[in-house]
Design a protein around this motif. Sequence first.
Motif, PDB file in Angstrom:
ATOM      1  N   GLN A 157       0.856  -1.187   0.000  1.00  9.84           N
ATOM      2  CA  GLN A 157       0.000   0.000   0.000  1.00  9.84           C
ATOM      3  C   GLN A 157       0.892   1.237   0.000  1.00  9.84           C
ATOM      4  O   GLN A 157       1.812   1.353   0.813  1.00  9.84           O
ATOM      5  N   LEU A 158       0.604   2.126  -0.935  1.00  9.26           N
ATOM      6  CA  LEU A 158       1.327   3.394  -1.015  1.00  9.26           C
ATOM      7  C   LEU A 158       0.358   4.513  -0.701  1.00  9.26           C
ATOM      8  O   LEU A 158      -0.836   4.416  -0.989  1.00  9.26           O
ATOM      9  N   GLU A 159       0.871   5.591  -0.144  1.00  8.35           N
ATOM     10  CA  GLU A 159      -0.008   6.720   0.147  1.00  8.35           C
ATOM     11  C   GLU A 159       0.735   8.028  -0.027  1.00  8.35           C
ATOM     12  O   GLU A 159       1.974   8.070  -0.082  1.00  8.35           O
ATOM     13  N   LYS A 160      -0.059   9.069  -0.113  1.00  7.34           N
ATOM     14  CA  LYS A 160       0.503  10.414  -0.246  1.00  7.34           C
ATOM     15  C   LYS A 160      -0.374  11.341   0.564  1.00  7.34           C
ATOM     16  O   LYS A 160      -1.602  11.279   0.462  1.00  7.34           O
ATOM     17  N   GLU A 161       0.273  12.157   1.372  1.00  4.95           N
ATOM     18  CA  GLU A 161      -0.496  13.136   2.139  1.00  4.95           C
ATOM     19  C   GLU A 161      -0.761  14.363   1.269  1.00  4.95           C
ATOM     20  O   GLU A 161       0.124  14.822   0.551  1.00  4.95           O
ATOM     21  N   LEU A 162      -1.981  14.852   1.327  1.00  7.11           N
ATOM     22  CA  LEU A 162      -2.337  16.029   0.535  1.00  7.11           C
ATOM     23  C   LEU A 162      -2.252  17.256   1.434  1.00  7.11           C
ATOM     24  O   LEU A 162      -2.989  17.361   2.402  1.00  7.11           O
ATOM     25  N   ASP A 163      -1.368  18.129   1.123  1.00  6.37           N
ATOM     26  CA  ASP A 163      -1.166  19.325   1.965  1.00  6.37           C
ATOM     27  C   ASP A 163      -2.224  20.383   1.693  1.00  6.37           C
ATOM     28  O   ASP A 163      -2.612  20.572   0.580  1.00  6.37           O
TER      29      ASP A 163
ATOM     30  N   ASN B 138      -8.550  17.927  -7.442  1.00  6.21           N
ATOM     31  CA  ASN B 138      -9.950  17.639  -7.119  1.00  6.21           C
ATOM     32  C   ASN B 138     -10.101  17.149  -5.687  1.00  6.21           C
ATOM     33  O   ASN B 138     -11.032  17.524  -4.982  1.00  6.21           O
ATOM     34  N   LEU B 139      -9.166  16.294  -5.252  1.00  5.46           N
ATOM     35  CA  LEU B 139      -9.246  15.753  -3.889  1.00  5.46           C
ATOM     36  C   LEU B 139      -8.999  16.833  -2.850  1.00  5.46           C
ATOM     37  O   LEU B 139      -9.638  16.845  -1.796  1.00  5.46           O
ATOM     38  N   MET B 140      -8.087  17.726  -3.129  1.00  2.74           N
ATOM     39  CA  MET B 140      -7.832  18.819  -2.177  1.00  2.74           C
ATOM     40  C   MET B 140      -9.054  19.711  -2.050  1.00  2.74           C
ATOM     41  O   MET B 140      -9.370  20.209  -0.973  1.00  2.74           O
ATOM     42  N   THR B 141      -9.753  19.894  -3.153  1.00  5.75           N
ATOM     43  CA  THR B 141     -10.992  20.684  -3.109  1.00  5.75           C
ATOM     44  C   THR B 141     -12.006  20.028  -2.184  1.00  5.75           C
ATOM     45  O   THR B 141     -12.782  20.700  -1.509  1.00  5.75           O
ATOM     46  N   LEU B 142     -11.993  18.697  -2.146  1.00  6.80           N
ATOM     47  CA  LEU B 142     -12.920  17.947  -1.282  1.00  6.80           C
ATOM     48  C   LEU B 142     -12.382  17.803   0.139  1.00  6.80           C
ATOM     49  O   LEU B 142     -12.968  17.100   0.956  1.00  6.80           O
ATOM     50  N   ARG B 143     -11.245  18.418   0.418  1.00  9.46           N
ATOM     51  CA  ARG B 143     -10.598  18.371   1.747  1.00  9.46           C
ATOM     52  C   ARG B 143     -10.206  16.947   2.148  1.00  9.46           C
ATOM     53  O   ARG B 143     -10.295  16.560   3.311  1.00  9.46           O
ATOM     54  N   VAL B 144      -9.839  16.159   1.149  1.00 10.25           N
ATOM     55  CA  VAL B 144      -9.334  14.814   1.428  1.00 10.25           C
ATOM     56  C   VAL B 144      -7.907  14.942   1.958  1.00 10.25           C
ATOM     57  O   VAL B 144      -7.120  15.750   1.466  1.00 10.25           O
ATOM     58  N   GLU B 145      -7.589  14.139   2.981  1.00 11.37           N
ATOM     59  CA  GLU B 145      -6.282  14.287   3.639  1.00 11.37           C
ATOM     60  C   GLU B 145      -5.199  13.387   3.053  1.00 11.37           C
ATOM     61  O   GLU B 145      -4.028  13.745   3.038  1.00 11.37           O
ATOM     62  N   TYR B 146      -5.601  12.213   2.602  1.00  9.10           N
ATOM     63  CA  TYR B 146      -4.623  11.263   2.066  1.00  9.10           C
ATOM     64  C   TYR B 146      -5.177  10.608   0.811  1.00  9.10           C
ATOM     65  O   TYR B 146      -6.385  10.454   0.654  1.00  9.10           O
ATOM     66  N   ILE B 147      -4.274  10.202  -0.056  1.00 10.50           N
ATOM     67  CA  ILE B 147      -4.659   9.324  -1.156  1.00 10.50           C
ATOM     68  C   ILE B 147      -3.801   8.071  -1.036  1.00 10.50           C
ATOM     69  O   ILE B 147      -2.626   8.150  -0.692  1.00 10.50           O
ATOM     70  N   ARG B 148      -4.437   6.937  -1.255  1.00  7.77           N
ATOM     71  CA  ARG B 148      -3.660   5.702  -1.189  1.00  7.77           C
ATOM     72  C   ARG B 148      -4.002   4.814  -2.375  1.00  7.77           C
ATOM     73  O   ARG B 148      -5.032   4.974  -3.027  1.00  7.77           O
ATOM     74  N   THR B 149      -3.123   3.887  -2.607  1.00  7.79           N
ATOM     75  CA  THR B 149      -3.355   2.910  -3.661  1.00  7.79           C
ATOM     76  C   THR B 149      -2.621   1.624  -3.287  1.00  7.79           C
ATOM     77  O   THR B 149      -1.799   1.634  -2.366  1.00  7.79           O
ATOM     78  N   GLU B 150      -2.930   0.559  -3.959  1.00  2.00           N
ATOM     79  CA  GLU B 150      -2.221  -0.690  -3.731  1.00  2.00           C
ATOM     80  C   GLU B 150      -1.603  -1.143  -5.035  1.00  2.00           C
ATOM     81  O   GLU B 150      -2.182  -0.927  -6.106  1.00  2.00           O
ATOM     82  N   ILE B 151      -0.454  -1.742  -4.910  1.00  2.00           N
ATOM     83  CA  ILE B 151       0.270  -2.109  -6.122  1.00  2.00           C
ATOM     84  C   ILE B 151       1.045  -3.392  -5.884  1.00  2.00           C
ATOM     85  O   ILE B 151       1.620  -3.594  -4.806  1.00  2.00           O
ATOM     86  N   ASP B 152       1.058  -4.242  -6.896  1.00  2.00           N
ATOM     87  CA  ASP B 152       1.884  -5.452  -6.845  1.00  2.00           C
ATOM     88  C   ASP B 152       3.347  -5.008  -6.918  1.00  2.00           C
ATOM     89  O   ASP B 152       3.702  -4.208  -7.791  1.00  2.00           O
ATOM     90  N   TRP B 153       4.182  -5.517  -6.019  1.00  2.00           N
ATOM     91  CA  TRP B 153       5.563  -5.043  -5.961  1.00  2.00           C
ATOM     92  C   TRP B 153       6.341  -5.334  -7.244  1.00  2.00           C
ATOM     93  O   TRP B 153       7.380  -4.751  -7.499  1.00  2.00           O
ATOM     94  N   ARG B 154       5.781  -6.206  -8.109  1.00  2.00           N
ATOM     95  CA  ARG B 154       6.469  -6.509  -9.364  1.00  2.00           C
ATOM     96  C   ARG B 154       6.121  -5.526 -10.478  1.00  2.00           C
ATOM     97  O   ARG B 154       6.715  -5.552 -11.536  1.00  2.00           O
ATOM     98  N   GLU B 155       5.141  -4.634 -10.245  1.00  2.00           N
ATOM     99  CA  GLU B 155       4.741  -3.643 -11.259  1.00  2.00           C
ATOM    100  C   GLU B 155       5.735  -2.477 -11.219  1.00  2.00           C
ATOM    101  O   GLU B 155       5.438  -1.401 -10.713  1.00  2.00           O
ATOM    102  N   ARG B 156       6.923  -2.700 -11.773  1.00  2.00           N
ATOM    103  CA  ARG B 156       8.001  -1.738 -11.554  1.00  2.00           C
ATOM    104  C   ARG B 156       7.754  -0.389 -12.229  1.00  2.00           C
ATOM    105  O   ARG B 156       8.091   0.657 -11.667  1.00  2.00           O
TER     106      ARG B 156
END
Lengths: 163, 183
Positions: A157-163, B138-156
Amino acid sequence: MASMTAIITAEKSVLAVRPVRPADIPHVIALDKQITGLVKREYWQQAFERYAAREARDRSFLVAEAHGTKSRTPILGFIIGEVRAWEFGSAPCGWVFALSVEPRARLRGVGQALFEAISAEFKAAGVRSVRTMVARGNRLHLAFFRSEGMMAGPYLQLEKELD
Amino acid sequence: MIEHARLVIPVQVGEAAEINYGGPAAADFGPLARDRILVRTMTESDLPALIMIDRRITGRDRSAYFERKLAEALHESDVRISIVAERDGVVVGFIMARVDVGEFGRVETTAVMDTIGVHPDYRNLGVGRALISQLLINLMTLRVEYIRTEIDWRERDLLRFLDHSGFRPSQQLCFERLIETAA
């Protein structure tokens, strides 16, 4: 997935696992508050709408209750999950993203019964693996899921904080 | 647009205007990539392009997945952000994300970026950068604090792209188990 009712046998014979009902939601909210300290009424109501109220065979919201006894605690725990296909490029698998057990009912197989029940539903939906995310610092969840045979998988899981 | 000898004065939003490179940096992500590539909200008519790009990337036909995702994005009440990038009027990339509160016990307002794709013929042209840039705004406009995702470690390649976009490993561990070995 909404018709399953599992009555767990052997030493867990007093447990029943069934789909959540609208009347359970206040107890789910209370249990979550007891554990996290946060009241998230809107979130749990939405979770009910999304995972239980709608007809969806790939979504599960199950609760455990004391079977055939007058328990002081209406529900002993709950678990939520769904089959997610191709998100993050992953082949279809079952995801567990909420699990909670009443603290006074722990170490009696409640979490295991819930996990077994949702795994059976995932299997019935045709997927071969189950996944979850656990915070590195959450020793309770780490110990539970490790004891259920779950191990680190290939996903990061990777994440980024939005400032 | 009004032209005075060598001076061009825009009179409508969207018309070309001189960029003030001397001004303070914009509080966003990758403005240059976004300026070169049109990024817009996904619509139902984009579905064939999404399926085609995904098929080029993965070699699989995942039409059902994209149909369901698009239906969720357009018709379900959850907060979803789904955008596409265009070059010369053709869809060349896409990102789909949803906003969550509470999944896996998290209490911050978090966005989950679950689907991303750039047409292989349009890689290294800033398409992914433009998409991420617009998504973060767009996410900052919605006051979202973090964005996350998941990735297979082989997807270089994707891992490198996300690294350059500022993503870092989270404090969550992904556990899994085959269900056949379950009860």
